[in-house]
Design a protein around this motif. Structure first.
Motif, PDB file in Angstrom:
ATOM      1  N   THR A  22       0.833  -1.203   0.000  1.00  0.00           N
ATOM      2  CA  THR A  22       0.000   0.000   0.000  1.00  0.00           C
ATOM      3  C   THR A  22       0.871   1.257   0.000  1.00  0.00           C
ATOM      4  O   THR A  22       0.635   2.197  -0.755  1.00  0.00           O
ATOM      5  CB  THR A  22      -0.898  -0.008   1.265  1.00  0.00           C
ATOM      6  N   SER A  24       3.951   1.511  -1.001  1.00  0.00           N
ATOM      7  CA  SER A  24       4.722   1.663  -2.244  1.00  0.00           C
ATOM      8  C   SER A  24       3.847   2.221  -3.359  1.00  0.00           C
ATOM      9  O   SER A  24       4.348   2.754  -4.339  1.00  0.00           O
ATOM     10  CB  SER A  24       5.345   0.334  -2.666  1.00  0.00           C
ATOM     11  N   LEU A  25       2.537   2.086  -3.217  1.00  0.00           N
ATOM     12  CA  LEU A  25       1.614   2.621  -4.226  1.00  0.00           C
ATOM     13  C   LEU A  25       1.042   3.977  -3.807  1.00  0.00           C
ATOM     14  O   LEU A  25       0.135   4.494  -4.452  1.00  0.00           O
ATOM     15  CB  LEU A  25       0.460   1.630  -4.448  1.00  0.00           C
ATOM     16  N   HIS A  26       1.554   4.505  -2.705  1.00  0.00           N
ATOM     17  CA  HIS A  26       1.107   5.812  -2.191  1.00  0.00           C
ATOM     18  C   HIS A  26      -0.375   5.814  -1.837  1.00  0.00           C
ATOM     19  O   HIS A  26      -1.059   6.826  -2.010  1.00  0.00           O
ATOM     20  CB  HIS A  26       1.379   6.939  -3.198  1.00  0.00           C
ATOM     21  N   ARG A 361       1.159  -6.290  -3.884  1.00  0.00           N
ATOM     22  CA  ARG A 361       1.207  -5.111  -4.757  1.00  0.00           C
ATOM     23  C   ARG A 361       0.700  -5.432  -6.162  1.00  0.00           C
ATOM     24  O   ARG A 361      -0.023  -4.642  -6.770  1.00  0.00           O
ATOM     25  CB  ARG A 361       2.643  -4.570  -4.821  1.00  0.00           C
ATOM     26  N   GLU A 365      -2.359  -3.353  -7.721  1.00  0.00           N
ATOM     27  CA  GLU A 365      -2.252  -2.589  -8.970  1.00  0.00           C
ATOM     28  C   GLU A 365      -3.332  -3.011  -9.950  1.00  0.00           C
ATOM     29  O   GLU A 365      -3.938  -2.186 -10.619  1.00  0.00           O
ATOM     30  CB  GLU A 365      -0.870  -2.808  -9.608  1.00  0.00           C
ATOM     31  N   PHE A 377      -4.528   8.412  -7.487  1.00  0.00           N
ATOM     32  CA  PHE A 377      -3.787   7.190  -7.737  1.00  0.00           C
ATOM     33  C   PHE A 377      -3.027   7.300  -9.049  1.00  0.00           C
ATOM     34  O   PHE A 377      -1.865   6.968  -9.133  1.00  0.00           O
ATOM     35  CB  PHE A 377      -4.703   5.973  -7.763  1.00  0.00           C
ATOM     36  N   ALA A 381       0.885   6.977  -9.442  1.00  0.00           N
ATOM     37  CA  ALA A 381       1.382   5.765 -10.088  1.00  0.00           C
ATOM     38  C   ALA A 381       2.601   6.039 -10.954  1.00  0.00           C
ATOM     39  O   ALA A 381       3.392   5.147 -11.224  1.00  0.00           O
ATOM     40  CB  ALA A 381       0.275   5.134 -10.927  1.00  0.00           C
ATOM     41  N   LEU A 384       5.905   5.365  -8.500  1.00  0.00           N
ATOM     42  CA  LEU A 384       5.784   4.275  -7.539  1.00  0.00           C
ATOM     43  C   LEU A 384       7.095   4.064  -6.784  1.00  0.00           C
ATOM     44  O   LEU A 384       8.171   4.171  -7.362  1.00  0.00           O
ATOM     45  CB  LEU A 384       5.441   2.971  -8.265  1.00  0.00           C
TER      46      LEU A 384
END
Ligand SMILES: C[S@@+](CC[C@H](N)C(=O)[O-])C[C@H]1O[C@@H](n2cnc3c(N)ncnc32)[C@H](O)[C@@H]1O
Length: 390
Positions: A22, A24-26, A361, A365, A377, A381, A384
């Motif tokens: 989560t 790492s995907l902001h 992840r 995604e 998002f 993205a 990332l």
């Protein structure tokens, strides 16, 4: 959905395999829960104590706040036979049912669940059928996919099933699959793939009449499912060799005892790759993992949550030893020191129970590619955070 950062809730959070993905995907984790004090200690040490609530989720269902994506690697717990007469097991009173209750109450747009591979096959698929039926009845379209850690760059033969759900408000809400990439032919027809999916549903199998184990991919909605065994993983990266993930000079505390070494002397040399795993020795007729010594020319078998030396026998550069806690972290896709706050002995169980962040992840995604593409998002993205360690 508004133009804001998607909010995530993490149930059965453990040491935060989903949380690392989560971050790492902001995305923003707003609430998390686990009952295990050691897992909670690790979680807080890594992510602070702002979101984690420690305790039994059964008593906290009403506290779960509104969110966009629910994640959970739920414990695999047998369903009672109370519902047997219905031809399907009864999930009430189980930890899985807690997830269903939260979906009913909070109705997030998406969920992403993770579990062991055998969930698809246990009792001829009846457990998985119960799970699908409950989730679909709750008003979600569900897609599942078996994912291997080895396909995502970890040197471990760990296969996990991901279940992705999208909230539906009517028949027209059906969306094309995301855990399975469309073939060129399907892609060409993708402009009307939603329409053709809806049209195809009456031909799908009613979940209640499932008759056998479930294959590696499938989709379910409106009480019916469609499935297929996919041999090819679209996003597979080249296999990472176990040897490159090992510590160079581990402490002798991980070496075998003299008694274990004595027992190994009566083993038979095998020296073969079995499902990518280098099986070096086997003990007289012993198919059991506990009697096997592994080499490092392939990948590791799935890490277990047990701290027993019995299951972790490796011959590494002439030394017989088990994997270290740091090697466990690396093989699961965690930073080396993620569990540094708890005893080495306890780290094996925590890592062994965790979802590898690269698997979490990948699933996130794909789920978010559906619709969340809220601006927050999409723009994040482009930037990332990499899931690379060591
Ligand atoms: C399969 S592990 C999930 C691990 C997690 N995905 C991770 O990455 O570490 C299941 C977790 O459920 C937790 N758990 C079991 N029963 C629970 C309960 N009644 N309430 C809250 N958490 C529970 C366990 O402590 C364990 O951490």
């Amino acid at each position: 959905m508004t133009d804001r950062q998607p909010m995530v809730v993490e149930l059965f959070a453990g040491i935060g395999g989903f949380r690392l993905a989560t971050e790492s995907l902001h995305l923003r984790t707003i609430w998390a829960n686990d009952i295990d004090p050691k897992a909670c200690r690790v979680y807080r040490a890594n992510f602070g104590d702002g979101q984690l609530v420690e305790g039994d989720i059964a008593g906290l269902i009403g506290d779960v706040p509104a969110h966009d994506l629910l994640t959970a690697g739920f414990p695999c717990q047998p369903f009672s036979s109370a519902g047997k007469k219905l031809g399907i097991r009864d999930p009430r009173g189980t930890l899985f049912h807690v997830i269903v209750e939260i979906l009913q109450r909070v109705r997030p747009q998406y969920f992403l669940l993770e579990n062991v591979r055998r969930l698809l096959t246990m009792e001829s698929g009846s457990h998985f059928a119960t799970i699908l039926k409950s989730l679909v009845e709750t008003g979600y379209m569900v897609e599942w996919r078996l994912v291997s850690a080895a396909d995502l760059g970890l040197p471990q033969n760990r296969q996990r099933v991901l279940l992705a759900g999208t909230r539906m408000s009517g028949r027209a809400d059906i969306e094309p699959p995301v855990l399975k990439l469309l073939t060129p032919g399907e892609l060409a027809a993708s402009s009307d793939s939603t329409i053709s999916l809806v049209a195809a549903i009456p031909n799908w199998v009613p979940i209640e009449s499932h008759a056998c184990k479930f294959p590696s991919w499938g989709i379910a909605a409106h009480g019916r499912f469609f499935c297929a065994d996919l041999s090819h993983f679209d996003d597979a990266v080249p296999l990472s060799p176990l040897a490159s993930f090992l510590e160079t000079d581990p402490s002798p505390e991980f070496d075998f005892t003299e008694a274990t070494k004595e027992r190994i002397k009566s083993s038979t040399r095998v020296d073969k790759l079995v499902n990518g795993v280098h099986v070096l020795y086997n003990q007289g007729g012993g198919a059991r993992m506990g009697y096997t010594v592994f080499g490092i020319d392939g990948i590791a078998p799935a890490l277990t949550a047990t701290a027993s030396r019995h299951y972790e026998r490796y011959k590494i550069n002439g030394t017989y030893r088990r994997l270290t806690n740091v090697e466990y972290a690396r093989l699961q896709g965690f930073p080396d020191n993620h569990c540094a706050g708890v005893a080495v002995y306890d780290q094996y169980e925590l890592y062994g129970n965790a979802v590898p962040p690269p698997i979490a992840r990948w699933g996130m995604e794909r789920v978010l590619s559906k619709g969340i593409p809220v601006t927050a998002f999409s723009s994040a993205a482009a930037n990332l955070l990499p899931l690379t360690y060591a």
